[in-house]
Design a protein around this motif. Structure first.
Motif, PDB file in Angstrom:
ATOM      1  N   VAL A  79       0.916  -1.239   0.184  1.00 33.16           N
ATOM      2  CA  VAL A  79      -0.090  -0.047  -0.170  1.00 33.16           C
ATOM      3  C   VAL A  79       0.907   1.242  -0.017  1.00 33.16           C
ATOM      4  O   VAL A  79       0.648   2.245  -0.777  1.00 33.16           O
ATOM      5  CB  VAL A  79      -0.856   0.114   1.124  1.00 33.16           C
ATOM      6  N   GLY A 123       0.080   1.888  -3.656  1.00 38.50           N
ATOM      7  CA  GLY A 123      -1.229   2.220  -3.310  1.00 38.50           C
ATOM      8  C   GLY A 123      -1.616   3.579  -3.092  1.00 38.50           C
ATOM      9  O   GLY A 123      -0.810   4.556  -3.235  1.00 38.50           O
ATOM     10  N   PRO A 128      -3.119   5.344   0.003  1.00 37.37           N
ATOM     11  CA  PRO A 128      -3.754   5.453   1.304  1.00 37.37           C
ATOM     12  C   PRO A 128      -4.161   6.987   1.727  1.00 37.37           C
ATOM     13  O   PRO A 128      -3.448   7.983   1.242  1.00 37.37           O
ATOM     14  CB  PRO A 128      -2.530   5.243   2.268  1.00 37.37           C
ATOM     15  N   GLU A 139      -4.884   6.386   6.794  1.00 39.73           N
ATOM     16  CA  GLU A 139      -4.158   5.229   6.451  1.00 39.73           C
ATOM     17  C   GLU A 139      -2.649   5.476   6.484  1.00 39.73           C
ATOM     18  O   GLU A 139      -1.941   4.592   6.753  1.00 39.73           O
ATOM     19  CB  GLU A 139      -4.679   4.548   5.123  1.00 39.73           C
ATOM     20  N   VAL A 162      -0.050   2.864   7.926  1.00 39.72           N
ATOM     21  CA  VAL A 162       0.946   2.279   6.772  1.00 39.72           C
ATOM     22  C   VAL A 162       2.467   2.763   7.164  1.00 39.72           C
ATOM     23  O   VAL A 162       3.384   1.875   7.283  1.00 39.72           O
ATOM     24  CB  VAL A 162       0.712   2.760   5.596  1.00 39.72           C
ATOM     25  N   VAL A 220      -6.296  -5.888  -2.740  1.00 35.65           N
ATOM     26  CA  VAL A 220      -5.610  -4.603  -2.092  1.00 35.65           C
ATOM     27  C   VAL A 220      -5.266  -3.624  -3.321  1.00 35.65           C
ATOM     28  O   VAL A 220      -5.005  -3.879  -4.220  1.00 35.65           O
ATOM     29  CB  VAL A 220      -4.224  -4.811  -1.453  1.00 35.65           C
ATOM     30  N   ARG A 221      -6.092  -2.392  -3.039  1.00 37.14           N
ATOM     31  CA  ARG A 221      -5.937  -1.328  -4.080  1.00 37.14           C
ATOM     32  C   ARG A 221      -4.530  -0.750  -4.197  1.00 37.14           C
ATOM     33  O   ARG A 221      -4.244  -0.091  -3.442  1.00 37.14           O
ATOM     34  CB  ARG A 221      -6.940  -0.232  -3.679  1.00 37.14           C
ATOM     35  N   ASN A 222      -4.053  -1.099  -5.526  1.00 35.10           N
ATOM     36  CA  ASN A 222      -2.710  -0.599  -5.706  1.00 35.10           C
ATOM     37  C   ASN A 222      -2.378  -0.854  -7.180  1.00 35.10           C
ATOM     38  O   ASN A 222      -2.968  -1.468  -7.862  1.00 35.10           O
ATOM     39  CB  ASN A 222      -1.626  -1.259  -4.952  1.00 35.10           C
TER      40      ASN A 222
END
Ligand code: HEM
Ligand code: FES
Length: 751
Positions: free
Chosen positions: A175, A179, A181, A185, A189, A391-393
């Motif tokens: 992330v 990502g 974030p 976040e 992270v 996982v958004r990336n």
């Protein structure tokens, strides 16, 4: 339908199916600027490959940069942990990168990796033992996350404790770098990344105290005293952290994607269960269709062009391997999972060129063993109903969970415990899957002329072949003679049930054609490789001139049929010695009518190339397949033509064989890394580069396909390939390493 303005890699559409998400771009706007991301996005195979190939114009220095800039609060947290991830290998420019890669590559070589095979097999068995009687699990939780993590830790030489902590850390790392974030976040992270960094440092110190173990980090530490400028402290700490992510998560999600894809395509899963020898190619097909690294980054160091589009100096580039791997300009029938695809391992999921993944063969071994264990012990496995989350990336892609179920009563080992002892061969290393063949049966045999026989080949199980494009060929394996011969496909490219070839009996050929004539009777079972295409029709031409000499009509007939189907402007010229010896004339006349021009020597109408090419219209392209003399004549006529106007097809070449008695040795200087490699009289440039641990991909190794091409900075080249155009030869900045050599003492390569 998408657009450059809408492109957003943090959207669910990109996560679920990155190749589908940019299908519009592959077709209409293959290189575009994404305002939302601030990157140029590259979607076609050749463009992505070219960027990977040229790591000087396109620097990898941003590969591990945070794609979302880090806020002040998060920065402070990272500073409090002395976070300092710097140059590893993957983001190191030349000339520093290549000496480091070569120094540290030994533990990744297939021979060294063989030591890890029993460990990987033992782990796979133990993981499956734990859940085999449960009937339903999340495979990620129970196996696919931890197995590659444990292998990664072993490989790197890291102690096995703290796995749960590491698990959180490495996802945070994804992330953090790839990502988007939000500020809250980012803080969480940054905490995890800071701890990950600190933990890596502690482990490194532990390893330093006892550097005699078999891990890669121990290997690097042992190299440090003799090569302090290559193995720096900063490198070791950064690599310790980045190495865990590189080796673990990539492989864990690749395995998850692979099992998901195969279970979603039941007949393919069943085929592997029935024939485990297909597993190595299944792994490559899964990495191609649903790889775990969906995009990678470079930055342009000068004003340049990609796929004809101007890219300014300083432009950041997102190369979408996930899209390139689905590009029909490179892979025939790209959406099909073809377990017998010869080009399967040419996917770009591991990158390409100087930085190509060093761990690819370890990953392949793990994936092969995981698939083997699951297909052998749980062939009845099914996907449970579920929605897949990611996982958004931009770059690391694989479902977070994979719910599967099965009937434990049907576990084969309950009836026959001996299946536990069987194992399939792991195949890794260059060309490891090139042996993959496709069984076919001769279902028609027609004598077209005294010397030409036409064969129709079908699958023994009636399954369709992958769709093929005109210009494609197959290799027919000539029994156990050790020979194989290439034949262009000449049948109907829209008929998936059969492949057709026409074979000329050549008494002084390489033996293959006589074998086919003598052995390929009706009903005979044969093995073939392919189809694949090195002689593609460019759809952008305004008109086509097709020229065939003798048996060269096979490839040309399929191309002309395609032009006819598409309603294009074309002429088909077919030359031969005598009408009796010319195959397919009636059939061609029926399809092409007046567009077919026959040139028959013994009727006094010998083909005259200058006449045929006299009125070549603007934007027209010429495609020729025929004897060497015809091709040479065309090439000399075409010397001053615009690049890309003439396309020729050669079938055979004797260039792969070297006679050391007449060859000389010479030096290769690698421009980017400053290394010098000696090429002995009895080896090719490709072999010498590989021996020096510089990887160059190859396919035919006969100068026919262009796969092994490298850039040449200076030195006179003895071109022996059949690929480069006269213009490219004259420019002197490209060579095919499997066959071409130096005219003098030295060549400087762009490597
Ligand atoms: C399926 C699993 C894997 C995938 C998809 C993958 C993908 C990649 C990619 C895309 C690159 C960058 C290539 C480039 O810039 O041309 C890379 C580099 C690298 N990978 Fe992997 N990787 C995998 C597994 C592994 C494993 C298991 C290891 C270690 C044991 C590893 C170690 C490395 C290293 C050291 C580099 C840097 C090479 C260089 O820059 O010279 N990878 N990998
Ligand atoms: S590998 Fe095909 S031209 Fe060299």
């Amino acid at each position: 339908m998408g657009s450059a303005a809408e492109f957003d890699p943090f959207e669910d559409g990109y996560q679920q199916n990155p190749a589908g998400y940019v299908a519009w771009a592959r077709r209409d706007e293959p290189v575009f600027f994404s305002p939302k991301l601030g990157y140029w996005v590259v979607t076609r195979y050749h463009d992505v490959q070219e960027i990977f190939r040229d790591n000087v114009t396109f620097s990898p220095s941003i590969a591990l940069e945070n794609i979302t800039p880090v806020g002040e609060a998060a920065k402070e947290i990272l500073n409090s942990y002395d976070f300092g991830l710097k140059r590893t290998l993957v983001n190191e420019d030349e000339p520093a990168h290549m000496p480091r890669r070569r120094l540290l590559i030994e533990p990744f070589e297939p021979a060294q990796l063989a030591h890890h095979e029993p460990m990987v097999r033992r782990l796979a068995k133990e993981f499956v033992d734990r859940f085999i009687d449960k009937g339903a699990v999340d495979l990620v939780e129970e196996m696919l996350f931890e197995l590659p993590l444990t292998v990664a830790l072993h490989f790197l030489g890291v102690p096995e404790d703290d796995m749960d902590v590491l698990r959180r850390y490495s996802v945070a790392h994804t992330v953090n770098i790839w990502g988007r974030p939000d500020p809250k976040e980012q803080i969480a992270v940054a905490e995890a990344v800071g701890k990950f960094w600190q933990y890596s440092g502690e482990v490194l110190e532990k390893i330093r105290r006892n550097p005699n173990g078999s891990g890669w980090m121990q290997f690097a530490i042992r190299m440090q005293p003799d090569h302090p400028e290559i193995v720096t402290d900063s490198f070791l700490h950064s690599m310790m952290m980045a190495g865990i992510v590189a080796a673990h998560e990539t492989t864990a999600i690749a395995a998850t994607n692979a099992i998901k894809l195969l279970l979603q395509n039941r007949e393919v899963w069943d085929e592997i269960c029935a024939d485990p020898a297909l597993i190595p190619n299944a792994v490559e097909e899964c990495l191609r269709l649903d790889g775990s690294v969906s995009a990678w980054r470079r930055i342009a160091m000068t004003d340049t062009k990609v796929g004809g589009v101007d890219i300014p100096k300083g432009a950041k580039i997102l190369m979408m391997q996930s899209s390139a791997n689905h590009d029909e300009r490179y892979f025939e029938d790209p959406e099909m999972i073809d377990l017998r695809r010869v080009s399967a391992s040419e996917h770009l999921t591991f990158g390409y060129g100087a930085h190509q993944c060093m761990g690819k063969n370890l990953a392949r071994m793990e994936l092969q063993i995981i698939l083997e264990e699951l297909t052998r012990r749980l062939p009845q496995l099914e996907l449970s109903a579920q929605t897949f989350s990611y996982v958004r990336n931009t770059s690391f892609r694989g479902p977070e969970h994979l719910l599967v179920e099965w009937e434990p009563e049907l576990n084969p080992e309950r009836a026959d415990p001996s299946i536990l002892a069987s194992k399939a061969e792991v195949r890794i290393g260059p060309n490891a899957t090139k042996h993959i063949t496709r069984p076919v049966v001769v279902t028609q045999r027609r004598q077209l002329t005294d010397k030409v026989v036409r064969l129709r080949l079908e699958s023994p199980n009636g399954k369709p072949f992958p769709a093929w494009s005109p210009g494609s060929h197959i290799d027919v394996i000539c029994g156990d003679t050790g020979h194989s011969r290439q034949y262009s496909l000449c049948g109907d490219a829209t008929d998936p049930r059969g492949l057709e070839i026409a074979v000329l009996q050549e008494p002084d050929g390489r033996g293959g054609s006589a074998w086919v004539h003598d052995n390929a009777a009706m009903g005979t079972a044969l093995e073939i490789r392919g189809p694949r295409n090195h002689f593609r029709l460019d759809p952008g031409a305004t008109a086509y001139v097709f020229i065939a000499g003798g048996i060269g009509i096979t490839a040309i007939s399929a191309m002309a049929a395609e032009a006819q189907r598409r309603g294009m402007k074309y002429d088909l010229h077919y030359a031969g010695r005598s009408r009796r010896a010319m195959a397919m004339v009636d059939e061609l006349r029926a399809i092409h009518g007046d567009r077919l021009h026959l040139w028959v020597s013994d009727e006094g109408t010998r083909a005259s190339m200058p006449t045929i090419l006299d009125h070549l219209s603007q934007g027209a392209q010429v495609y020729c397949c025929g004897p060497a003399g015809m091709i040479a004549e065309l090439q000399s006529i075409a010397e001053n033509w615009r690049e890309g106007t003439l396309h020729v097809e050669h079938f055979t070449s004797s260039l792969g064989t070297l006679d050391p008695a007449v060859e000389s040795a010479f030096d290769l200087e690698l421009n980017n890394s400053g290394i010098t490699v000696r090429v002995a009289a009895n080896e090719t440039v490709l072999q010498a580069l590989r021996a020096a641990k510089v990887e160059v991909p190859s396919d035919c190794e006969e100068g026919l396909c262009g796969t092994c091409q490298v850039g040449v900075v200076s030195g006179s080249i003895d071109h022996r390939d059949l690929v480069l155009t006269p213009d490219e030869r004259a420019e002197g900045n490209l060579m095919l390493t499997c066959c071409s050599r130096a005219c003098g003492e030295r060549l400087i390569l762009d490597l």
